[in-house]
Design an enzyme around this catalytic site. Structure first.
Site, PDB file in Angstrom:
ATOM      1  N   CYS A   1       0.866  -1.176   0.000  1.00 61.88           N
ATOM      2  CA  CYS A   1       0.000   0.000   0.000  1.00 61.88           C
ATOM      3  C   CYS A   1       0.897   1.218   0.000  1.00 61.88           C
ATOM      4  O   CYS A   1       1.516   1.535   1.014  1.00 61.88           O
ATOM      5  CB  CYS A   1      -0.929   0.000   1.211  1.00 61.88           C
TER       6      CYS A   1
ATOM      7  N   GLU B   1      -3.795   1.017  -6.227  1.00 64.35           N
ATOM      8  CA  GLU B   1      -2.791   0.090  -6.738  1.00 64.35           C
ATOM      9  C   GLU B   1      -2.730   0.236  -8.257  1.00 64.35           C
ATOM     10  O   GLU B   1      -3.703   0.675  -8.890  1.00 64.35           O
ATOM     11  CB  GLU B   1      -3.119  -1.365  -6.375  1.00 64.35           C
TER      12      GLU B   1
END
Length: 254
Positions: free
Chosen positions: A2, A113
């Site tokens: 992340c 992402e």
């Protein structure tokens, strides 16, 4: 992994949502739709407050994203320590002590992402497609995190500037619906685990590790978004708007 997320809720709303007992309005952050490592972020944690006695108090605090271990010689190491793997967080020297007594929750709307489609014969290299991963029901997320304090020995201890408070986000293997984009995802803690995760009396590593179970799959939306999020200087709610990917991207992903 992340490396970018969004956190746009007002601190007053977070205080209510996470049942925070104390918050200093001076520690206010604006809505951020493109949070990147080294930025200041909101964190929910429990620690004693000097004026209130020895018992832990739930607080909303501002920490810098990118954990700096207390023993680090240079705080710059935090640039690379914005994630910690759930599988090893209890044993790595950089995180072991924090995992025992300095756990926190990091509020978020969702995270980003990037997926690079497979290059097919005769085609030019495909562009990376960013995705925003967020709850289908629009609920607030709470990432499992750790925090740490680092002291600058060149500054007197009683000077607030001598102390740096930092944090990291714990990651787990991505659930099947999301693994097509990236094999890792932040550990999202459901509400019924918040109290246990923040409980400072829970110091047993095995018991704490039991809280690292991945969330129920199928609750997250995988939303394609525009490339502007790739530049951390871009910041606004438009970064979360759905933008359909090119046909070859969608075909390769799904």
């Amino acid at each position: 992994m992340c490396g970018r997320y969004a956190s746009s809720r007002k601190p007053e709303d977070l205080v209510e949502l996470f049942e925070v007992a104390t918050w200093d309005p001076k520690e206010a952050l604006a809505a951020d739709w493109n949070v990147a490592p080294t930025k200041d972020v909101f964190a929910v944690l429990e620690r004693p407050v000097r004026e209130a006695g020895p018992e832990p108090v739930r607080q909303l605090r501002v920490l810098r994203w990118g954990l700096v271990p207390s023993w680090a010689k240079d705080p710059a190491v935090g640039v690379k320590m914005f994630n910690a793997r759930a599988e090893t967080v209890h044993e790595k020297p950089a995180y072991r002590r924090a995992f025992s007594t300095r756990r926190c929750l990091l509020p978020a709307d969702g995270y980003f992402e990037w997926h690079t489609p497979e290059k097919l014969p005769g085609q030019k290299a495909p562009k990376k497609q960013p995705y925003f991963v967020t709850p289908k029901d629009g609920a607030e997320l709470a990432f499992a995190g750790l925090y740490e304090f680092w002291r600058d020995r060149n500054i007197p201890e009683d000077d607030p500037a001598a102390w740096l408070a930092t944090c990291t986000i714990i990651t787990v293997a991505a659930e099947p619906e999301l693994a097509h984009v990236h094999p890792r995802m932040p550990l999202i803690l459901p509400r019924d685990r918040w109290d246990d995760w923040l409980d400072r009396s829970l110091t047993d590593a095995d018991e704490a590790a039991a809280l690292l179970a991945p969330p129920t799959p199928g609750l997250m939306e995988l939303r394609p978004v525009g490339p502007a999020v790739g530049n951390f200087r871009n910041n606004g709610p438009e970064l979360l708007e759905r933008v359909e990917p090119e046909k070859e991207d969608a075909g390769t992903l799904f």
